[in-house]
Design an enzyme around this catalytic site. Structure first.
Site, short mmCIF file in Angstrom:
data_model
loop_
_atom_site.label_atom_id
_atom_site.label_comp_id
_atom_site.label_asym_id
_atom_site.label_seq_id
_atom_site.Cartn_x
_atom_site.Cartn_y
_atom_site.Cartn_z
N ASP A 208 -2.04 -1.58 -3.93
CA ASP A 208 -2.35 -0.11 -4.23
C ASP A 208 -1.14 0.80 -4.48
O ASP A 208 -0.64 1.12 -3.49
CB ASP A 208 -3.36 0.33 -3.42
CG ASP A 208 -3.75 2.00 -3.70
OD1 ASP A 208 -3.31 2.65 -4.59
OD2 ASP A 208 -4.39 2.47 -2.81
N TYR B 35 0.79 -1.14 -0.01
CA TYR B 35 0.04 0.03 0.01
C TYR B 35 0.96 1.33 0.18
O TYR B 35 1.43 1.59 1.08
CB TYR B 35 -1.07 -0.11 1.19
CG TYR B 35 -1.75 1.05 1.59
CD1 TYR B 35 -2.61 1.77 0.20
CD2 TYR B 35 -1.85 1.67 2.74
CE1 TYR B 35 -3.37 2.75 0.49
CE2 TYR B 35 -2.67 3.06 2.98
CZ TYR B 35 -3.17 3.50 1.83
OH TYR B 35 -3.80 4.54 1.99
#
Length: 253
Positions: free
Chosen positions: A147, A110
DNA sequence: ATGGTTGCTTAGCAA
């Protein structure tokens, strides 16, 4: 077929039911999750022990955090989670699993959005690149899933969403992204679907942008060669769940 | 130039 999935769930406690039903429907062999926004002791028992999966959680109270779910059919015992030294705010967890005839390290990542501290984002991306460079030098296959908070190209942002120099599209962060890909890594979904100008994984949560498919592509599965050459198909679940991100599932032969 | 929505850390952040 081996299925590798990544999903920014944006609060795993709020997505518990949809996560479990998605898992039951897709049965990914490995699922990388981001933005779980919870520490382990905040997780309900349904998430601590998921039928058929080893669960690896790496989170703190209320912010950031990642997880990795590994099918018990892939690993006889719980694979340990590893956290590279550049980790902060529980943004990366790595497990090693045997896929076919190779041991592959799978990272759930992330990347910081950068709105709060853009330099920290660049440092994190740079460290991820160095980590991948080391793996490439050692011939160690990688799957970097998550992500990454960077849209690679202009086409990865819908025209209605484009603004000059906005975070996620800046030349310097895109440069680090491309350098990361140069470490023997392939952006699998783009490779499989090179001409699709409507390939997005995140949609701003207002004005029905998701239904209208006005979004960004910021969630990726990056695979080392020769693993990437085995990628056969992928799906983005634009109609799956209520996170602002859709799940991405890649099938490898 | 700004707003809009959501989940969390209960009140404003961060995304």
């Amino acid at each position: 077929m081996i299925r590798i999935a990544t999903w920014n769930v944006n609060g795993i406690r709020a997505r518990q039911a949809e996560l479990l039903s998605w898992l039951a429907a897709e049965r990914p062999d490995v699922a990388c999750l981001q933005e779980i926004k919870a520490s382990i002791d905040q997780l309900p028992f349904e998430l601590r022990d998921i039928e058929g999966y080893w669960t690896g959680w790496h989170g703190e109270k209320g912010y950031s955090g990642v997880g990795v779910l590994v099918s018990k059919s892939l690993a006889p015992t719980a694979p340990p989670l590893d956290h590279p030294a550049f980790d902060f705010e529980q943004r990366i967890a790595v497990i090693a699993v045997a896929l076919g005839d190779r041991v592959v390290r799978v990272a759930s990542v992330y990347v910081p959005n950068g709105g709060r501290d853009y330099q920290a984002k660049l440092r994190f991306l740079g460290a991820l690149d160095t980590w991948a460079e080391d793996a490439a030098r050692d011939g160690q296959p990688l799957l970097i899933c998550g992500d990454l908070n960077v849209a690679r190209h202009e086409r990865d942002v819908h025209p209605k969403e484009r603004k000059p120099n906005q975070i996620g599209t800046r030349p310097d962060e895109r440069e680090v992204f491309e350098r990361l890909l140069s470490r023997n890594l392939v952006d699998v979904c783009r490779e499989l679907d090179p001409d699709n100008d409507g390939l997005f994984t995140w949609w701003a949560p207002w004005r029905n942008l998701r239904q209208r498919n006005i979004g960004w592509r910021i969630d990726y599965v990056l695979a080392s060669q020769p693993l990437a050459a085995r990628a056969a198909s992928f799906r983005v679940g634009r109609d799956v769940g209520t996170s602002d991100h859709g799940p991405v599932v890649v099938e490898f032969a």
